[in-house]
Design a protein around this motif. Structure first.
Motif, PDB file in Angstrom:
ATOM      1  N   ILE A  72     119.824  21.643  70.274  1.00 16.80           N
ATOM      2  CA  ILE A  72     119.837  21.484  69.123  1.00 16.80           C
ATOM      3  C   ILE A  72     119.257  20.705  69.011  1.00 16.80           C
ATOM      4  N   MET A  73     119.400  19.729  69.626  1.00 22.50           N
ATOM      5  CA  MET A  73     118.752  18.149  68.782  1.00 22.50           C
ATOM      6  C   MET A  73     117.386  17.957  68.994  1.00 22.50           C
ATOM      7  N   LEU A  74     116.197  18.515  70.457  1.00 28.69           N
ATOM      8  CA  LEU A  74     115.631  18.506  70.251  1.00 28.69           C
ATOM      9  C   LEU A  74     114.553  19.012  68.843  1.00 28.69           C
ATOM     10  N   PRO A  75     114.814  20.424  68.762  1.00 24.23           N
ATOM     11  CA  PRO A  75     114.074  20.465  67.504  1.00 24.23           C
ATOM     12  C   PRO A  75     114.338  19.894  66.366  1.00 24.23           C
ATOM     13  N   MET A  76     115.100  19.359  65.827  1.00 27.39           N
ATOM     14  CA  MET A  76     114.955  18.018  65.449  1.00 27.39           C
ATOM     15  C   MET A  76     114.344  17.378  64.856  1.00 27.39           C
ATOM     16  N   THR A  77     114.172  16.932  65.973  1.00 25.07           N
ATOM     17  CA  THR A  77     112.264  15.593  66.182  1.00 25.07           C
ATOM     18  C   THR A  77     111.332  16.016  65.651  1.00 25.07           C
ATOM     19  N   SER A  78     110.987  17.402  65.286  1.00 23.30           N
ATOM     20  CA  SER A  78     109.586  17.595  64.825  1.00 23.30           C
ATOM     21  C   SER A  78     109.590  18.460  63.243  1.00 23.30           C
ATOM     22  N   THR A  79     110.684  18.322  62.951  1.00 23.37           N
ATOM     23  CA  THR A  79     111.164  19.051  61.369  1.00 23.37           C
ATOM     24  C   THR A  79     111.078  17.032  60.427  1.00 23.37           C
TER      25      THR A  79
END
Length: 115
Positions: A72-79
């Motif tokens: 859940i947390m990792l994809p939020m860094t790329s947005t």
């Protein structure tokens, strides 16, 4: 009336398809060997209702919890839509809660395989 006719046509097509596959299939009569579970070529010698290890279950649950949190947390860094400061605070808070739970399980001995 059109809806009923359409539904009747759909049900008849599904029924015809089902009956055709039943007639065409190469499936033969079931035997004892075909009904038994396949376990790497070995016959099942014991009951499938054996109790499982609660330690293994707890380790699996820990992995699942950490895996879900990371995914859940990792994809939020790329947005670019996420405010980085809010994301960092929520991530740190979540990780601290998880680490406190992990330390608690470590202290109580739930992570030890042999007792």
């Amino acid at each position: 009336m059109k809806i009923i006719l359409t539904a009747l046509i759909m049900v008849s097509i599904i029924t015809i398809t089902f009956l055709l596959t039943m007639m065409i299939s190469k499936k033969s009569m079931m035997s004892r060997e075909k009904n038994s579970p396949f376990e790497c070529g070995f016959s099942c010698m014991s009951s499938a209702r054996k109790p499982f290890s609660s330690h293994f279950f707890m380790i699996g649950m820990l992995f699942l919890i950490f895996d879900i949190e990371i995914s859940i947390m990792l994809p939020m860094t790329s947005t670019s839509l996420v405010n980085m400061q809010e994301w960092m605070m929520s991530s740190i808070t979540t990780m601290m809660i998880l680490i406190c739970g992990l330390i608690n399980e470590w202290k109580t001995g739930m992570l030890e395989w042999s007792k």
